[in-house]
Motif scaffolding. Structure first.
Motif, mmCIF file in Angstrom:
data_model
loop_
_atom_site.group_PDB
_atom_site.id
_atom_site.type_symbol
_atom_site.label_atom_id
_atom_site.label_comp_id
_atom_site.label_asym_id
_atom_site.label_seq_id
_atom_site.Cartn_x
_atom_site.Cartn_y
_atom_site.Cartn_z
ATOM 1 N N HIS A 48 41.160 45.581 22.351
ATOM 2 C CA HIS A 48 40.827 45.541 23.609
ATOM 3 C C HIS A 48 42.036 45.504 24.503
ATOM 4 O O HIS A 48 42.635 44.297 24.304
ATOM 5 C CB HIS A 48 39.688 45.200 24.138
ATOM 6 N N GLU A 49 42.131 46.298 25.697
ATOM 7 C CA GLU A 49 42.742 45.642 26.906
ATOM 8 C C GLU A 49 41.974 44.662 27.442
ATOM 9 O O GLU A 49 40.513 45.020 27.409
ATOM 10 C CB GLU A 49 42.915 46.785 27.826
ATOM 11 N N VAL A 50 42.353 43.635 28.114
ATOM 12 C CA VAL A 50 41.446 42.750 28.963
ATOM 13 C C VAL A 50 41.742 42.815 30.362
ATOM 14 O O VAL A 50 42.807 42.447 30.693
ATOM 15 C CB VAL A 50 41.483 41.249 28.195
ATOM 16 N N ALA A 51 40.858 42.982 31.162
ATOM 17 C CA ALA A 51 41.183 42.913 32.639
ATOM 18 C C ALA A 51 40.313 41.473 32.841
ATOM 19 O O ALA A 51 39.209 41.622 32.978
ATOM 20 C CB ALA A 51 40.508 43.975 33.375
ATOM 21 N N THR A 94 29.865 46.592 36.841
ATOM 22 C CA THR A 94 29.098 45.871 35.568
ATOM 23 C C THR A 94 30.327 45.198 34.873
ATOM 24 O O THR A 94 31.268 46.096 34.388
ATOM 25 C CB THR A 94 28.417 46.714 35.089
ATOM 26 N N ILE A 95 30.405 43.955 34.698
ATOM 27 C CA ILE A 95 31.374 43.296 33.859
ATOM 28 C C ILE A 95 30.791 42.891 32.597
ATOM 29 O O ILE A 95 29.690 42.525 32.462
ATOM 30 C CB ILE A 95 32.205 42.171 34.918
ATOM 31 N N ASP A 96 31.829 42.677 31.683
ATOM 32 C CA ASP A 96 31.526 42.072 30.254
ATOM 33 C C ASP A 96 30.888 40.663 30.329
ATOM 34 O O ASP A 96 30.049 40.403 29.782
ATOM 35 C CB ASP A 96 32.537 42.183 29.361
ATOM 36 N N VAL A 97 31.768 39.956 30.921
ATOM 37 C CA VAL A 97 31.512 38.413 31.225
ATOM 38 C C VAL A 97 31.742 37.886 32.323
ATOM 39 O O VAL A 97 32.529 38.146 33.090
ATOM 40 C CB VAL A 97 32.524 37.449 29.952
ATOM 41 N N GLN A 98 30.663 36.915 32.824
ATOM 42 C CA GLN A 98 30.809 36.477 34.050
ATOM 43 C C GLN A 98 30.875 34.767 33.495
ATOM 44 O O GLN A 98 29.964 34.534 32.759
ATOM 45 C CB GLN A 98 29.605 36.465 34.973
ATOM 46 N N GLY A 99 31.756 34.102 33.883
ATOM 47 C CA GLY A 99 32.003 32.773 33.297
ATOM 48 C C GLY A 99 32.258 31.521 34.128
ATOM 49 O O GLY A 99 32.792 31.957 35.208
ATOM 50 N N GLY A 100 32.094 30.438 33.667
ATOM 51 C CA GLY A 100 32.489 29.276 34.186
ATOM 52 C C GLY A 100 31.659 28.065 33.734
ATOM 53 O O GLY A 100 31.290 28.333 32.500
ATOM 54 N N THR A 125 38.298 48.765 28.222
ATOM 55 C CA THR A 125 39.079 47.572 28.827
ATOM 56 C C THR A 125 37.915 46.638 28.714
ATOM 57 O O THR A 125 36.793 46.850 29.379
ATOM 58 C CB THR A 125 39.502 47.771 30.128
ATOM 59 N N ALA A 126 38.008 45.484 28.277
ATOM 60 C CA ALA A 126 36.911 44.303 28.246
ATOM 61 C C ALA A 126 37.102 43.793 29.861
ATOM 62 O O ALA A 126 38.476 43.595 30.132
ATOM 63 C CB ALA A 126 37.221 43.358 27.317
ATOM 64 N N THR A 127 36.141 43.429 30.494
ATOM 65 C CA THR A 127 36.464 42.754 31.885
ATOM 66 C C THR A 127 35.745 41.335 31.884
ATOM 67 O O THR A 127 34.479 41.230 31.607
ATOM 68 C CB THR A 127 35.687 43.539 32.928
ATOM 69 N N MET A 128 36.405 40.194 32.485
ATOM 70 C CA MET A 128 35.863 39.174 32.744
ATOM 71 C C MET A 128 36.135 38.466 34.094
ATOM 72 O O MET A 128 37.486 38.715 34.525
ATOM 73 C CB MET A 128 36.515 38.239 31.356
ATOM 74 N N TYR A 129 35.409 37.904 34.361
ATOM 75 C CA TYR A 129 35.467 37.151 35.855
ATOM 76 C C TYR A 129 35.332 35.652 35.413
ATOM 77 O O TYR A 129 33.951 35.308 35.038
ATOM 78 C CB TYR A 129 34.518 37.729 36.728
#
Ligand code: 5CA
Ligand code: ZN
Length: 411
Positions: free
Chosen positions: A74-77, A242-248, A37-41
């Motif tokens: 991927h599943e994406v969270a 730990t996440i894959d992407v932290q964004g903004g 699962t890919a993780t993104m915040y």
């Protein structure tokens, strides 16, 4: 908090190469490598005004990442927050003689509608700051007990993070200290606050003040959370250490994301907090960054109210690269509308190979979301189809599902 309603995303045949993205921390383009699962915040809105095209551009950027990962199987969270308590919200509500809760609810509802109209895939968890307060207070208490935070002795109850507890601070933005100090002051920080150990120490908990809303903070006493800890705690609670992407947007690189990462890393004992720190460029109007404080805003809802097709807005915002600061202009919108009309015409009986088109679009997007390249590839296919070249009768349908699934553009 309730998210918005999504639209089904078509599944495309085959797969492309893994998505590579520019990481602010490493200052280079690297493949994303989600483990299952890919993780993104992604940092969401502070709802004191309507969604403008800057917000929309940033949300569309991360929507593309979501789409590319899904396309790769991927599943994406995906977690996005709403900063539904913060100084700007209280200030605007006071200015307009309005209830800050109602103001936040109204603008959040409008944001949801705007996102739905732009076909942005809804986050898995859409989380408000207010609903997260008990958890944030608990984590701030942990930081205090751990010696990574301290309480001011001036009786306010304010708690600060001690940057001495974050020896790698600065690894994300790479800014010289003088620039950090300037940005900190400009973006909600308080470098001159008396009693702080380091002028850059960020606020974790603001003790209750007369006339301001406050919540029970347990051992912290009544108050409300600081901004950076809000995003750190919401991300950790839903996505893990730990996440894959932290964004903004790039306006959040410092101090917001640098501080959020420092908080998260101290809480978990693991670094880096995110494998990729991804920042979208700023959308401006008339030469200045579009921002609520400057008041130079074009609202998504206003355009919708004027009958503009949200798909044309999407195409206009994808015409240039997401990392570039860029201006919103009438011409940009017009070219988005023209492109949309031309693509819609291309629902011809046949065209050049649909699989080749899909492969090229995937390739362009996998290269740090090269939307200008992807759009140019599609334009060339559309021109050829409209000129009657190509005999792939499956191509028009695959063309339509490619732009729907990968670009979020429904023809
Ligand atoms: N609630 C905080 C983040 S936790 C916040 O920055 N809210 S905001 O409403 O100001 O912005 C929401 C999102 O839009 C953020 O990711 C921000 O970086 C982005 N954003 C704001 N202004 C622009 C702009 N002019 N161009 C592109 N993105 C923007
Ligand atoms: Zn944030």
């Amino acid at each position: 908090m309730q998210s918005w309603t999504g639209h089904p995303v078509p599944r495309l045949p085959g797969t492309g190469r893994p998505l590579a993205l520019y990481d602010s921390a490493r200052r280079g383009i690297h493949p994303t490598q989600p483990r299952g699962t890919a993780t993104m915040y992604v940092c969401g809105i502070t709802p004191y005004d309507a969604t403008h095209l800057g917000h929309a551009a940033t949300m569309i950027t991360f929507d593309l990442i979501n789409r590319l990962w899904r396309d790769a199987g991927h599943e994406v969270a995906y977690v996005q927050n709403v900063t539904d308590i913060d100084d700007p919200l209280l200030e605007r509500a006071a200015r307009d003689g309005e209830d800050w809760v109602v103001l936040g609810m109204r603008e959040t509802a409008l944001f949801r509608e705007d996102m739905e109209s732009l076909r942005v895939i809804p986050p898995t968890h859409y989380v408000g700051a207010v609903e997260s307060i008990p958890l944030i207070a608990q984590k701030v208490t942990e930081l205090l007990e751990d010696g990574a935070a301290y309480r001011l002795t001036d009786g306010t109850g304010d708690v600060y993070f001690d940057l001495a507890a974050a020896p790698n601070f600065g690894y994300e933005s790479h800014l010289p200290r003088a620039e950090m100090l300037a940005l900190f002051a400009e973006r909600g920080g308080d470098p001159d606050r008396v009693g702080k150990r380091d002028p850059l120490d960020p606020l974790l908990w603001r003790g209750a003040r007369e006339g301001e809303p406050s919540w029970d903070g347990g051992p912290l006493g009544p108050g409300r959370p600081g901004w950076h800890i809000e995003c750190a705690v919401i991300a950790l609670s839903r996505l893990g250490d730990t996440i894959d992407v932290q964004g903004g947007g790039s306006d959040l690189l410092f101090p917001h994301h640098e501080c959020s990462a420092a908080h998260a890393e101290r809480l978990t004992g693991r670094a880096p907090f995110a494998r990729h720190y991804v920042h979208a460029g700023m959308i401006g109007l008339d030469g200045e960054k579009m921002s609520k404080s400057r008041g130079n805003l074009v609202f998504v809802s206003r355009l919708r109210g004027d009958g503009v097709d949200p798909m044309a807005v999407r195409l206009a915002l994808m015409a240039d690269h997401y990392r570039a600061d860029r201006q919103w202009t009438d011409e940009l919108l017009k070219s988005g509308q023209q492109r949309l009309a031309r693509w819609r015409e291309a629902a011809a009986p046949a065209g050049p190979s649909g699989m080749e088109l899909l492969g090229r679009v995937r390739e362009r997007l996998a290269d740090d979301l090269d939307t200008p390249g992807a759009l140019a590839t599609i334009d060339a296919w559309v021109d050829a189809a409209l000129a009657g070249s190509g005999d792939d009768t499956d191509a028009p349908a695959l063309f339509a599902s490619t732009v729907d699934a990968l670009l979020g553009v429904r023809l």
